[in-house]
Motif scaffolding. Structure first.
Motif, PDB file in Angstrom:
ATOM      1  N   ASP A  69     116.911  32.012  73.247  1.00 42.62           N
ATOM      2  CA  ASP A  69     117.447  31.986  71.886  1.00 42.62           C
ATOM      3  C   ASP A  69     118.978  31.926  71.906  1.00 42.62           C
ATOM      4  OD1 ASP A  69     117.205  31.839  69.187  1.00 42.62           O
ATOM      5  OD2 ASP A  69     116.859  33.976  68.869  1.00 42.62           O
ATOM      6  N   GLU A  77     113.978  25.161  71.652  1.00 39.36           N
ATOM      7  CA  GLU A  77     113.863  25.865  70.376  1.00 39.36           C
ATOM      8  C   GLU A  77     112.844  26.983  70.584  1.00 39.36           C
ATOM      9  OE1 GLU A  77     112.269  25.192  65.876  1.00 39.36           O
ATOM     10  OE2 GLU A  77     113.051  23.445  66.938  1.00 39.36           O
ATOM     11  N   GLN A  92     111.301  29.340  68.822  1.00 41.77           N
ATOM     12  CA  GLN A  92     110.099  29.522  67.993  1.00 41.77           C
ATOM     13  C   GLN A  92     109.032  28.489  68.340  1.00 41.77           C
ATOM     14  OE1 GLN A  92     113.191  29.293  66.714  1.00 41.77           O
ATOM     15  NE2 GLN A  92     113.586  31.304  65.801  1.00 41.77           N
ATOM     16  N   TYR A  95     105.389  29.374  70.025  1.00 42.30           N
ATOM     17  CA  TYR A  95     104.168  28.882  69.367  1.00 42.30           C
ATOM     18  C   TYR A  95     103.322  28.078  70.364  1.00 42.30           C
ATOM     19  CZ  TYR A  95     101.019  26.177  66.482  1.00 42.30           C
ATOM     20  OH  TYR A  95      99.904  25.599  65.959  1.00 42.30           O
TER      21      TYR A  95
END
Length: 152
Positions: A125, A132, A134, A138
């Motif tokens: 992060d 990325e 997130q 996921y």
């Protein structure tokens, strides 16, 4: 994707017990958890994939020798099958627990997926990083068809 459950494998009995856990601590705790599943007939070795970070390993909390630590810890379970970035060259017929980096996990599904060192996502992060966080989280967490195991 169907319903799946999440298990947290931590170093202590309370969540605060995981603070400062080393890579070796996490590997040993995970080994015992997975051995219990395998010995109890809940999972075959080949049903399990451990996803790990390739960046950020080497701080005070982590050892630089991720592969050595995991190989030594999982030797009693028959060792690990390390998947290369080019997964077409991997031998999926081997009855071993598989390992794959977070950034190479797309397209690889597993009944039991382990996110080894979930706190390492924080290291991605950074606005200067190409990942990325997130989207990466996921992608990794959705690799499982039945059970997601998180270590920290």
């Amino acid at each position: 994707m169907g319903l799946f459950s999440i298990e947290f494998v931590d170093k202590g009995e309370k969540p605060e017990g995981i603070s400062g856990a080393t890579l070796r601590d996490q590997a040993v705790k995970l080994f015992h958890f997975l051995k219990t599943r395998i010995d109890g007939g809940k999972s075959a070795r080949s049903d399990i994939t451990i996803f790990y970070a390739t960046a950020g390993v080497g701080s005070d909390m982590y050892l630089d020798n991720l592969r050595e630590v995991l190989d030594a810890t999982f030797e009693p379970l028959g060792g690990l099958e390390w998947l290369a970035i080019n997964k077409e060259g991997a031998d999926f017929s081997v009855d071993k627990i598989r390992t794959c980096s977070f950034t190479s996990c797309q397209g690889l599904d597993s009944p039991v997926s382990v996110i080894f060192g979930v706190e390492t996502f924080a290291r991605f992060d950074d606005p200067d990083e190409w990942v990325e966080v997130q989207a990466l989280f996921y992608t990794v967490i959705t690799r499982s068809r039945e059970l997601v195991v998180l270590t920290a």
